[in-house]
Design a protein around this motif. Sequence first.
Motif, PDB file in Angstrom:
ATOM      1  N   LEU A 183       4.277  11.989  -8.139  1.00  0.00           N
ATOM      2  CA  LEU A 183       3.088  11.175  -7.887  1.00  0.00           C
ATOM      3  C   LEU A 183       1.927  12.027  -7.382  1.00  0.00           C
ATOM      4  O   LEU A 183       2.099  12.836  -6.471  1.00  0.00           O
ATOM      5  CB  LEU A 183       3.389  10.088  -6.850  1.00  0.00           C
ATOM      6  CG  LEU A 183       3.794   8.705  -7.377  1.00  0.00           C
ATOM      7  CD1 LEU A 183       5.022   8.795  -8.263  1.00  0.00           C
ATOM      8  CD2 LEU A 183       4.051   7.759  -6.220  1.00  0.00           C
ATOM      9  N   THR A 184       0.748  11.837  -7.990  1.00  0.00           N
ATOM     10  CA  THR A 184      -0.451  12.440  -7.407  1.00  0.00           C
ATOM     11  C   THR A 184      -0.873  11.654  -6.178  1.00  0.00           C
ATOM     12  O   THR A 184      -1.410  12.214  -5.229  1.00  0.00           O
ATOM     13  CB  THR A 184      -1.590  12.486  -8.439  1.00  0.00           C
ATOM     14  OG1 THR A 184      -1.817  11.174  -8.971  1.00  0.00           O
ATOM     15  CG2 THR A 184      -1.235  13.436  -9.584  1.00  0.00           C
ATOM     16  N   SER A 185      -0.620  10.338  -6.203  1.00  0.00           N
ATOM     17  CA  SER A 185      -0.861   9.493  -5.030  1.00  0.00           C
ATOM     18  C   SER A 185      -0.242   8.122  -5.280  1.00  0.00           C
ATOM     19  O   SER A 185       0.093   7.762  -6.412  1.00  0.00           O
ATOM     20  CB  SER A 185      -2.362   9.344  -4.728  1.00  0.00           C
ATOM     21  OG  SER A 185      -3.017   8.623  -5.758  1.00  0.00           O
ATOM     22  N   LEU A 186      -0.130   7.371  -4.206  1.00  0.00           N
ATOM     23  CA  LEU A 186       0.288   5.970  -4.241  1.00  0.00           C
ATOM     24  C   LEU A 186      -0.837   5.139  -3.630  1.00  0.00           C
ATOM     25  O   LEU A 186      -1.308   5.465  -2.537  1.00  0.00           O
ATOM     26  CB  LEU A 186       1.574   5.782  -3.432  1.00  0.00           C
ATOM     27  CG  LEU A 186       1.964   4.345  -3.044  1.00  0.00           C
ATOM     28  CD1 LEU A 186       2.305   3.525  -4.283  1.00  0.00           C
ATOM     29  CD2 LEU A 186       3.128   4.360  -2.053  1.00  0.00           C
ATOM     30  N   THR A 187      -1.269   4.097  -4.325  1.00  0.00           N
ATOM     31  CA  THR A 187      -2.273   3.196  -3.779  1.00  0.00           C
ATOM     32  C   THR A 187      -1.670   1.800  -3.680  1.00  0.00           C
ATOM     33  O   THR A 187      -1.192   1.249  -4.680  1.00  0.00           O
ATOM     34  CB  THR A 187      -3.539   3.156  -4.653  1.00  0.00           C
ATOM     35  OG1 THR A 187      -4.106   4.464  -4.731  1.00  0.00           O
ATOM     36  CG2 THR A 187      -4.574   2.208  -4.065  1.00  0.00           C
ATOM     37  N   LEU A 188      -1.681   1.246  -2.474  1.00  0.00           N
ATOM     38  CA  LEU A 188      -1.162  -0.093  -2.216  1.00  0.00           C
ATOM     39  C   LEU A 188      -2.339  -1.018  -1.940  1.00  0.00           C
ATOM     40  O   LEU A 188      -3.073  -0.809  -0.976  1.00  0.00           O
ATOM     41  CB  LEU A 188      -0.209  -0.076  -1.025  1.00  0.00           C
ATOM     42  CG  LEU A 188       1.042   0.801  -1.180  1.00  0.00           C
ATOM     43  CD1 LEU A 188       1.809   0.878   0.142  1.00  0.00           C
ATOM     44  CD2 LEU A 188       1.950   0.251  -2.287  1.00  0.00           C
ATOM     45  N   VAL A 189      -2.518  -2.020  -2.793  1.00  0.00           N
ATOM     46  CA  VAL A 189      -3.651  -2.940  -2.679  1.00  0.00           C
ATOM     47  C   VAL A 189      -3.126  -4.352  -2.427  1.00  0.00           C
ATOM     48  O   VAL A 189      -2.389  -4.897  -3.246  1.00  0.00           O
ATOM     49  CB  VAL A 189      -4.509  -2.931  -3.959  1.00  0.00           C
ATOM     50  CG1 VAL A 189      -5.726  -3.827  -3.789  1.00  0.00           C
ATOM     51  CG2 VAL A 189      -4.931  -1.512  -4.323  1.00  0.00           C
ATOM     52  N   SER A 246       6.847   9.658   1.219  1.00  0.00           N
ATOM     53  CA  SER A 246       6.220  10.961   1.456  1.00  0.00           C
ATOM     54  C   SER A 246       5.025  11.228   0.548  1.00  0.00           C
ATOM     55  O   SER A 246       4.356  12.254   0.697  1.00  0.00           O
ATOM     56  CB  SER A 246       7.253  12.089   1.290  1.00  0.00           C
ATOM     57  OG  SER A 246       7.886  12.034   0.026  1.00  0.00           O
ATOM     58  N   ALA A 247       4.749  10.334  -0.404  1.00  0.00           N
ATOM     59  CA  ALA A 247       3.577  10.509  -1.260  1.00  0.00           C
ATOM     60  C   ALA A 247       2.299  10.250  -0.468  1.00  0.00           C
ATOM     61  O   ALA A 247       2.278   9.432   0.462  1.00  0.00           O
ATOM     62  CB  ALA A 247       3.649   9.538  -2.437  1.00  0.00           C
ATOM     63  N   THR A 248       1.234  10.961  -0.827  1.00  0.00           N
ATOM     64  CA  THR A 248      -0.082  10.636  -0.278  1.00  0.00           C
ATOM     65  C   THR A 248      -0.406   9.188  -0.636  1.00  0.00           C
ATOM     66  O   THR A 248      -0.306   8.789  -1.798  1.00  0.00           O
ATOM     67  CB  THR A 248      -1.154  11.562  -0.863  1.00  0.00           C
ATOM     68  OG1 THR A 248      -0.878  12.904  -0.462  1.00  0.00           O
ATOM     69  CG2 THR A 248      -2.547  11.169  -0.378  1.00  0.00           C
ATOM     70  N   THR A 249      -0.774   8.389   0.359  1.00  0.00           N
ATOM     71  CA  THR A 249      -0.911   6.947   0.151  1.00  0.00           C
ATOM     72  C   THR A 249      -2.280   6.445   0.597  1.00  0.00           C
ATOM     73  O   THR A 249      -2.759   6.804   1.671  1.00  0.00           O
ATOM     74  CB  THR A 249       0.183   6.191   0.929  1.00  0.00           C
ATOM     75  OG1 THR A 249       1.471   6.669   0.513  1.00  0.00           O
ATOM     76  CG2 THR A 249       0.096   4.689   0.669  1.00  0.00           C
ATOM     77  N   PHE A 250      -2.877   5.620  -0.256  1.00  0.00           N
ATOM     78  CA  PHE A 250      -4.119   4.927   0.077  1.00  0.00           C
ATOM     79  C   PHE A 250      -3.806   3.432   0.191  1.00  0.00           C
ATOM     80  O   PHE A 250      -3.203   2.850  -0.712  1.00  0.00           O
ATOM     81  CB  PHE A 250      -5.180   5.146  -1.004  1.00  0.00           C
ATOM     82  CG  PHE A 250      -5.488   6.593  -1.260  1.00  0.00           C
ATOM     83  CD1 PHE A 250      -6.068   7.377  -0.276  1.00  0.00           C
ATOM     84  CD2 PHE A 250      -5.179   7.180  -2.479  1.00  0.00           C
ATOM     85  CE1 PHE A 250      -6.348   8.728  -0.500  1.00  0.00           C
ATOM     86  CE2 PHE A 250      -5.459   8.516  -2.727  1.00  0.00           C
ATOM     87  CZ  PHE A 250      -6.046   9.297  -1.727  1.00  0.00           C
ATOM     88  N   ARG A 269     -11.754   5.244  -8.382  1.00  0.00           N
ATOM     89  CA  ARG A 269     -12.416   6.542  -8.157  1.00  0.00           C
ATOM     90  C   ARG A 269     -11.703   7.333  -7.070  1.00  0.00           C
ATOM     91  O   ARG A 269     -11.596   8.562  -7.157  1.00  0.00           O
ATOM     92  CB  ARG A 269     -13.890   6.325  -7.815  1.00  0.00           C
ATOM     93  CG  ARG A 269     -14.727   5.829  -8.994  1.00  0.00           C
ATOM     94  CD  ARG A 269     -16.211   5.930  -8.734  1.00  0.00           C
ATOM     95  NE  ARG A 269     -16.989   5.365  -9.818  1.00  0.00           N
ATOM     96  CZ  ARG A 269     -17.273   5.997 -10.960  1.00  0.00           C
ATOM     97  NH1 ARG A 269     -16.824   7.227 -11.158  1.00  0.00           N
ATOM     98  NH2 ARG A 269     -18.011   5.399 -11.886  1.00  0.00           N
ATOM     99  N   GLN A 270     -11.223   6.656  -6.048  1.00  0.00           N
ATOM    100  CA  GLN A 270     -10.526   7.351  -4.972  1.00  0.00           C
ATOM    101  C   GLN A 270      -9.275   8.055  -5.479  1.00  0.00           C
ATOM    102  O   GLN A 270      -9.061   9.244  -5.217  1.00  0.00           O
ATOM    103  CB  GLN A 270     -10.150   6.359  -3.861  1.00  0.00           C
ATOM    104  CG  GLN A 270      -9.443   6.993  -2.678  1.00  0.00           C
ATOM    105  CD  GLN A 270      -9.033   5.962  -1.638  1.00  0.00           C
ATOM    106  OE1 GLN A 270      -8.298   5.020  -1.940  1.00  0.00           O
ATOM    107  NE2 GLN A 270      -9.528   6.113  -0.413  1.00  0.00           N
ATOM    108  N   LEU A 271      -8.438   7.351  -6.221  1.00  0.00           N
ATOM    109  CA  LEU A 271      -7.193   7.972  -6.662  1.00  0.00           C
ATOM    110  C   LEU A 271      -7.437   9.014  -7.756  1.00  0.00           C
ATOM    111  O   LEU A 271      -6.720  10.017  -7.844  1.00  0.00           O
ATOM    112  CB  LEU A 271      -6.181   6.904  -7.101  1.00  0.00           C
ATOM    113  CG  LEU A 271      -6.505   5.986  -8.281  1.00  0.00           C
ATOM    114  CD1 LEU A 271      -6.167   6.613  -9.611  1.00  0.00           C
ATOM    115  CD2 LEU A 271      -5.738   4.671  -8.125  1.00  0.00           C
TER     116      LEU A 271
END
Length: 294
Positions: free
Chosen positions: A118-124, A234-238, A285-287
């Motif tokens: 994962l480049t990142s995880l975004t939880l909305v 452990s993934a970078t998370t937004f 845009r953030q991710l």
Amino acid sequence: MMSNHIDQTASLSDGRRLGFADYGPADGVPVLLFGGASARYLKPCSDDLLRQAGVRLIIVERPGYGLSDFQPKRTLLDWPGDVEQLADHLKLARFAVLAGSQGGPYGAVCGFRLADRLTSLTLVSALAPFDVPGLTEGMAPALAMLPKLARNAPFLLRPMQGATVIFIRRNPEAAVKRLFANLPPGDQVILQQPELIETFARDFPEAFRQGGRGAAHDIYVVCHPWGFRVEEISATTFVWQGEADPNVPPVMGRYFAKTIPNASATFVPEAGHMLFYTHSEPILRQLADHARNL
């Protein structure tokens, strides 16, 4: 070059099919989207935004929805295996995961199991674990009772979802209106977009083309213990959360922001549950910017 392919399937190692749709520029930052309880291929944004943000959005159907075959006795920990096989099918070495509402736990488990890809995880507007005390504070009563139902009387979930399917098939427009009826003013702006409402109405019956079994088991899965601790993501998370969300209360977003080690959070005053749609541009845009800066 833009892609706009729906009704795609990937064959999994156990013989099941996994349904997905592929939108946006083929060379964009790949983002796998896990939507809410009833969304199928519904894009939270326009093709123009995907092009401008440079995002390739791949919307994945969970087992039992749409074209994804039902998987008996599955648990949340089974999902990352399906996701990894889809990523391999699409030849994606790394990708971002964007997950919201009832799809949130499915994103969280990928942040736990697939962090290296994962480049990142975004939880909305994402559901948090129901076995953590106090996290249903502020949740709409009809939704807050689902964990108790799933744990104490799971046999009721399937007929309940079956009735929902009948209603959706008979009058999808009325089902859409019911979806938005109790949401706050920040979400009601969606009702002013006829094209989006038409897309919702077209999408709902397709999501339940297999009936209510998949949706019933989906509720069962997210309402039971997840099989890992949120602290182990452990993934970078937004984290993105509306402060006026009655479906996923702000206490859940605060829990993720406080508990996930590499998390940063954006709380939006007066916003409700539909941040996917009302704030898709800054979320994407953030991710995308984060992926390009790795």
